[in-house]
Motif scaffolding. Sequence first.
Motif, PDB file in Angstrom:
ATOM      1  N   CYS A 151     118.629  28.929  11.472  1.00  0.00           N
ATOM      2  CA  CYS A 151     117.534  29.992  12.088  1.00  0.00           C
ATOM      3  C   CYS A 151     117.570  30.274  13.569  1.00  0.00           C
ATOM      4  O   CYS A 151     117.167  31.326  13.914  1.00  0.00           O
ATOM      5  N   ILE A 152     117.902  29.197  14.477  1.00  0.00           N
ATOM      6  CA  ILE A 152     118.336  29.709  15.642  1.00  0.00           C
ATOM      7  C   ILE A 152     119.486  30.679  15.959  1.00  0.00           C
ATOM      8  O   ILE A 152     119.220  31.626  16.699  1.00  0.00           O
ATOM      9  N   GLY A 153     120.510  30.541  14.951  1.00  0.00           N
ATOM     10  CA  GLY A 153     121.650  31.867  15.022  1.00  0.00           C
ATOM     11  C   GLY A 153     120.743  33.155  14.545  1.00  0.00           C
ATOM     12  O   GLY A 153     121.111  34.075  15.156  1.00  0.00           O
ATOM     13  N   LEU A 154     119.900  33.218  13.653  1.00  0.00           N
ATOM     14  CA  LEU A 154     119.483  34.402  13.177  1.00  0.00           C
ATOM     15  C   LEU A 154     118.386  34.811  14.401  1.00  0.00           C
ATOM     16  O   LEU A 154     118.580  35.998  14.561  1.00  0.00           O
ATOM     17  N   ALA A 155     117.971  34.020  15.153  1.00  0.00           N
ATOM     18  CA  ALA A 155     117.165  34.598  16.467  1.00  0.00           C
ATOM     19  C   ALA A 155     117.850  35.080  17.365  1.00  0.00           C
ATOM     20  O   ALA A 155     117.774  36.171  18.076  1.00  0.00           O
TER      21      ALA A 155
END
Length: 487
Positions: A145-149
């Motif tokens: 999710c941090i990567g998606l952000a």
Amino acid sequence: MPSKKGKAGFVQQRYLLSVLGFIALAISYVQRFCLSLAITEMADGHHHTLSNVSGICVTETLNRNVTVPEKELEFDWDEKTQGLVLSSFFWGYVMTQIPGGMLADNYGGKVTVALGVMLSSFGTLLTPYIARSYGPIALVGLRLCIGLAQGPIYPSMNRLLASWVPIEERGRLGSLVFAGAQVGNVLSMQMGGFLIRYTSSWTSVFYVFGSLGVFWLTFWMFIVYNHPNQHPFIGTKEKLYLSNTIQTNDPRDVEKLIIPWKRIFTCGPVWALIIIHIGHDWGLFAMITDLPKYMKSVLGFSVAQNGFLSGLPYILMWFVAMSSGFIVDSLIASKRFSVTIIRKFFVTIASVGPAIGIVSASYSGCNKMWAVFSFTLGMGLMGTFVPSLKVNALDLSPNFAGTLLAIVGTIGCLSGTVAPYIVGLMVPNSTMEEWRNVFWLSAAILVVTNIVFIELGSAKVQPWNETTKRKYKNNSSENVSPILKPL
């Protein structure tokens, strides 16, 4: 030429944007890679006995049949699990770059950058809780999710630079912004090591670095605007200067851009840029995510030494990036060499230098200082990629700079997705011989992809950059410095 009359403005807004962009990338990289150091104090899935493990540097006074003393760590995760956790960020990162770049090209990059940093900061703050409460699988999901952000941050920043920075300032201001990544690497290693040592807790790095992103957000939202035409505080002189030297569209003034997908994906210079990104990202991400593990498991550095020494290459990389940015701008202004030749020369330094450095380090044996010197010099030379590789998407297509960098970054970062995991598979025992194979593989990838860029790369504005609303000047020739002088 813009009139000398009019309000100059107390602060040049393009410089203020560049400084805040620099901080944004520094924070995002800190949050991206702080886990690489913290995990050395979080988890360890094996214990070495000197009698059956070779290629590990330890104090000479230890007896050969004595087990190396290790601090009991909180999580029992083997090397494969750690590699999975470290690589999971990139799974999400590659998924949102293209959508983020498209949004930035059509609506501006301010909000997409802000949302990326905000969500990444919240995810960083949650990391200790998720790891302790739900285990490695949940942590993999959070890192995804941090990567998606963070996926939209780079292409959105590229679009903002295309709207604010003239070509004759692209080297130094582009270097300032994109060198934020190197500063983030340094902070994640050195400040991370300091925090872990003096707070005696790996959780501190996530709480401190997550809070920094929330603090930055308040400045970004009130100071930055998508285009000079939208900025309420810009001086008259700067606005006139930028309107005459930058040929990118104000997202409010044109209809939604139609992205020429077919022409982009059949363009040789675009594929050259993609391939060199694959090589660069493999070398960079493999070192960022796994160098701390090498420093600890093979060379035997403590966490404080690990954080400091692992950060040295990125300190030098930052200085190299900033100085080479000024050199690139000077060479372009002199008109003695084409922009294409200049870009290729500095990309070559950024590929061959690290390749030689990491291979040299792999043959240092237990000579710790030679290993540190080789890593530092080799990876430091990678700094020349900032005013060459990182701004090449702006050269090829200013109007589609966000989308183009997103495409390049998405495909290029696939190497970042698999690199930590493959390294984990290649070094099950973390011996020096296993790590040497990793470094040789990284060096080969750097050199081969550089050869492709030398053959196919370009700095010419591509014909598909043109729009029906406004055409980019000199689209069939090299970028040249405008006649107008910067303020």
